[in-house]
Scaffold this motif. Structure first.
Motif, mmCIF file in Angstrom:
data_model
loop_
_atom_site.group_PDB
_atom_site.id
_atom_site.type_symbol
_atom_site.label_atom_id
_atom_site.label_comp_id
_atom_site.label_asym_id
_atom_site.label_seq_id
_atom_site.Cartn_x
_atom_site.Cartn_y
_atom_site.Cartn_z
ATOM 1 N N PHE A 113 0.974 -1.014 -0.098
ATOM 2 C CA PHE A 113 0.108 -0.012 0.082
ATOM 3 C C PHE A 113 0.801 1.109 -0.168
ATOM 4 O O PHE A 113 1.697 1.261 0.939
ATOM 5 N N GLY A 114 0.654 2.267 -0.843
ATOM 6 C CA GLY A 114 1.382 3.474 -1.061
ATOM 7 C C GLY A 114 0.397 4.844 -0.664
ATOM 8 O O GLY A 114 -0.509 4.781 -1.179
ATOM 9 N N ALA A 115 0.873 5.491 0.213
ATOM 10 C CA ALA A 115 0.320 6.743 0.540
ATOM 11 C C ALA A 115 1.097 7.856 -0.105
ATOM 12 O O ALA A 115 1.977 8.088 0.330
ATOM 13 N N CYS A 116 0.507 8.889 -1.117
ATOM 14 C CA CYS A 116 1.282 10.007 -1.325
ATOM 15 C C CYS A 116 2.650 9.667 -2.069
ATOM 16 O O CYS A 116 2.481 9.152 -3.139
ATOM 17 N N ARG A 117 3.654 9.923 -1.285
ATOM 18 C CA ARG A 117 5.011 9.640 -1.855
ATOM 19 C C ARG A 117 5.068 8.129 -2.297
ATOM 20 O O ARG A 117 5.755 7.864 -3.050
ATOM 21 N N GLY A 118 4.508 7.367 -1.475
ATOM 22 C CA GLY A 118 4.427 5.800 -1.480
ATOM 23 C C GLY A 118 3.935 5.513 -2.900
ATOM 24 O O GLY A 118 4.536 4.752 -3.585
ATOM 25 N N MET A 119 2.822 6.308 -3.177
ATOM 26 C CA MET A 119 2.255 5.898 -4.585
ATOM 27 C C MET A 119 3.031 6.164 -5.793
ATOM 28 O O MET A 119 3.321 5.648 -6.850
ATOM 29 N N GLN A 120 3.871 7.514 -5.567
ATOM 30 C CA GLN A 120 4.987 7.761 -6.461
ATOM 31 C C GLN A 120 5.938 7.035 -6.600
ATOM 32 O O GLN A 120 6.567 6.533 -7.711
ATOM 33 N N LEU A 121 6.560 6.333 -5.363
ATOM 34 C CA LEU A 121 7.598 5.333 -5.411
ATOM 35 C C LEU A 121 7.020 4.085 -6.003
ATOM 36 O O LEU A 121 7.988 3.741 -7.005
ATOM 37 N N LEU A 122 5.773 3.591 -6.067
ATOM 38 C CA LEU A 122 5.528 2.551 -6.797
ATOM 39 C C LEU A 122 5.699 2.652 -8.272
ATOM 40 O O LEU A 122 6.207 1.886 -8.977
ATOM 41 N N ASN A 123 5.136 3.916 -8.646
ATOM 42 C CA ASN A 123 5.264 4.248 -10.101
ATOM 43 C C ASN A 123 6.662 4.240 -10.607
ATOM 44 O O ASN A 123 7.029 3.714 -11.401
ATOM 45 N N VAL A 124 7.659 4.903 -9.746
ATOM 46 C CA VAL A 124 8.937 4.901 -10.251
ATOM 47 C C VAL A 124 9.706 3.282 -9.940
ATOM 48 O O VAL A 124 10.451 2.833 -11.042
ATOM 49 N N ALA A 125 9.343 2.681 -8.931
ATOM 50 C CA ALA A 125 10.012 1.315 -8.947
ATOM 51 C C ALA A 125 9.641 0.524 -10.158
ATOM 52 O O ALA A 125 10.042 -0.488 -10.615
ATOM 53 N N PHE A 126 8.414 0.616 -10.689
ATOM 54 C CA PHE A 126 7.738 -0.221 -11.844
ATOM 55 C C PHE A 126 8.111 0.520 -13.341
ATOM 56 O O PHE A 126 7.300 0.119 -14.090
ATOM 57 N N GLY A 127 9.063 1.500 -13.466
ATOM 58 C CA GLY A 127 9.557 1.970 -14.478
ATOM 59 C C GLY A 127 9.049 3.318 -14.993
ATOM 60 O O GLY A 127 8.972 3.955 -15.985
ATOM 61 N N GLY A 128 8.120 3.899 -14.045
ATOM 62 C CA GLY A 128 7.185 5.175 -14.360
ATOM 63 C C GLY A 128 8.063 6.496 -14.187
ATOM 64 O O GLY A 128 9.195 6.163 -13.475
ATOM 65 N N THR A 129 7.712 7.472 -14.523
ATOM 66 C CA THR A 129 8.419 8.791 -14.165
ATOM 67 C C THR A 129 7.486 10.001 -13.583
ATOM 68 O O THR A 129 6.060 9.233 -13.415
ATOM 69 N N LEU A 130 7.640 10.977 -13.174
ATOM 70 C CA LEU A 130 7.001 11.870 -12.170
ATOM 71 C C LEU A 130 7.031 13.141 -12.712
ATOM 72 O O LEU A 130 8.200 13.444 -13.350
ATOM 73 N N GLU A 131 5.827 13.871 -12.691
ATOM 74 C CA GLU A 131 6.122 15.417 -12.976
ATOM 75 C C GLU A 131 6.487 16.053 -11.658
ATOM 76 O O GLU A 131 5.734 16.050 -10.452
ATOM 77 N N GLN A 132 7.624 16.668 -11.426
ATOM 78 C CA GLN A 132 8.181 17.042 -10.377
ATOM 79 C C GLN A 132 7.547 18.203 -9.701
ATOM 80 O O GLN A 132 7.487 18.445 -8.357
ATOM 81 N N HIS A 133 7.135 19.155 -10.444
ATOM 82 C CA HIS A 133 6.383 20.342 -9.828
ATOM 83 C C HIS A 133 5.337 20.697 -10.769
ATOM 84 O O HIS A 133 5.367 21.364 -11.961
ATOM 85 N N LEU A 134 4.155 20.372 -10.253
ATOM 86 C CA LEU A 134 2.854 20.762 -11.131
ATOM 87 C C LEU A 134 2.692 22.235 -11.195
ATOM 88 O O LEU A 134 2.087 22.395 -12.364
ATOM 89 N N GLY A 135 3.205 23.068 -10.299
ATOM 90 C CA GLY A 135 3.115 24.551 -10.791
ATOM 91 C C GLY A 135 3.652 24.816 -12.158
ATOM 92 O O GLY A 135 3.330 25.910 -12.500
ATOM 93 N N ASP A 136 4.785 24.257 -12.857
ATOM 94 C CA ASP A 136 5.409 24.487 -13.774
ATOM 95 C C ASP A 136 4.199 23.967 -15.215
ATOM 96 O O ASP A 136 4.454 24.582 -16.265
ATOM 97 N N ARG A 137 3.267 23.338 -15.021
ATOM 98 C CA ARG A 137 2.262 22.675 -15.738
ATOM 99 C C ARG A 137 0.943 23.616 -15.450
ATOM 100 O O ARG A 137 0.153 23.803 -16.522
#
Length: 139
Positions: A113-137
Motif C-alpha cells: 500500500f502506498g500513500a502520497c509519496r508511496g504511490m509515486q514510489l510505486l510508479n518509479v519502482a515499476f518504470g514510471g516517471t513523475l512530474e516534479q513540480h505541477l506548478g510548472d504545468r
C-alpha cells in the motif's frame, strides 16, 4: 488470530529533545503507524540503512505486508530526470530501499500500500516517471 506485521521504511530527519539538538533521527509521523494499527496491523519500522540494501528479502521475510508512506521527494535521477529547484533534498538510501522492497514484495505476491509519496514510489519502482513540480504545468 495473529496480527499481521506491516513493514514501513523510516525517513531520516533532524529532531531535537532537551540537550539533543538536530540529531539525525529515523522515524515517521505517528499518524501512519496509528492508521496501520487501526486497520488491524502492527507496524514494524525499517531504518533507511545501506546494510538493508544487501538483502532486502530479510526484511520482507519478517512482515506480512509493505506500507510505503509519504514524505520527501524521490530522487529524480532514479527516473532519468534532473532535480527541479523546488524539490526536497532526497534521501537516496530510502528511495533505493523502498524500490527494492516494492519490487521484491510484488514478486512475492505480498500486499503493498502506498500513500502520497508511496504511490509515486510505486510508479518509479515499476518504470514510471513523475512530474516534479505541477506548478510548472498548471496555474
Amino acid at each position: 488470530m495473529t496480527v499481521p506485521l506491516i513493514g514501513v521504511v523510516a525517513d531520516r530527519k533532524p529532531a531535537s529533545s532537551g540537550a539533543w539538538v538536530d540529531i539525525p533521527t529515523d522515524g515517521l509521523p505517528h499518524s501512519y503507524l496509528a492508521a496501520i494499527e487501526q486497520a488491524g496491523g502492527a507496524p514494524l519500522l525499517f531504518p533507511s540503512l545501506d546494510v538493508h540494501l544487501d538483502d532486502p528479502g530479510r526484511l520482507l521475510d519478517r512482515v506480512d505486508g509493505l506500507f510505503l508512506s509519504g514524505g520527501r521527494d524521490i530522487d529524480p535521477h532514479l527516473y532519468g530526470r534532473d532535480p527541479h529547484p523546488a524539490n526536497d533534498d532526497p534521501l537516496r538510501i530510502r528511495d533505493e530501499l523502498e524500490i527494492a522492497l516494492a519490487q521484491l514484495a510484488r514478486d512475492r505476491g505480498m500486499p503493498i500500500f502506498g500513500a502520497c509519496r508511496g504511490m509515486q514510489l510505486l510508479n518509479v519502482a515499476f518504470g514510471g516517471t513523475l512530474e516534479q513540480h505541477l506548478g510548472d504545468r498548471l496555474d
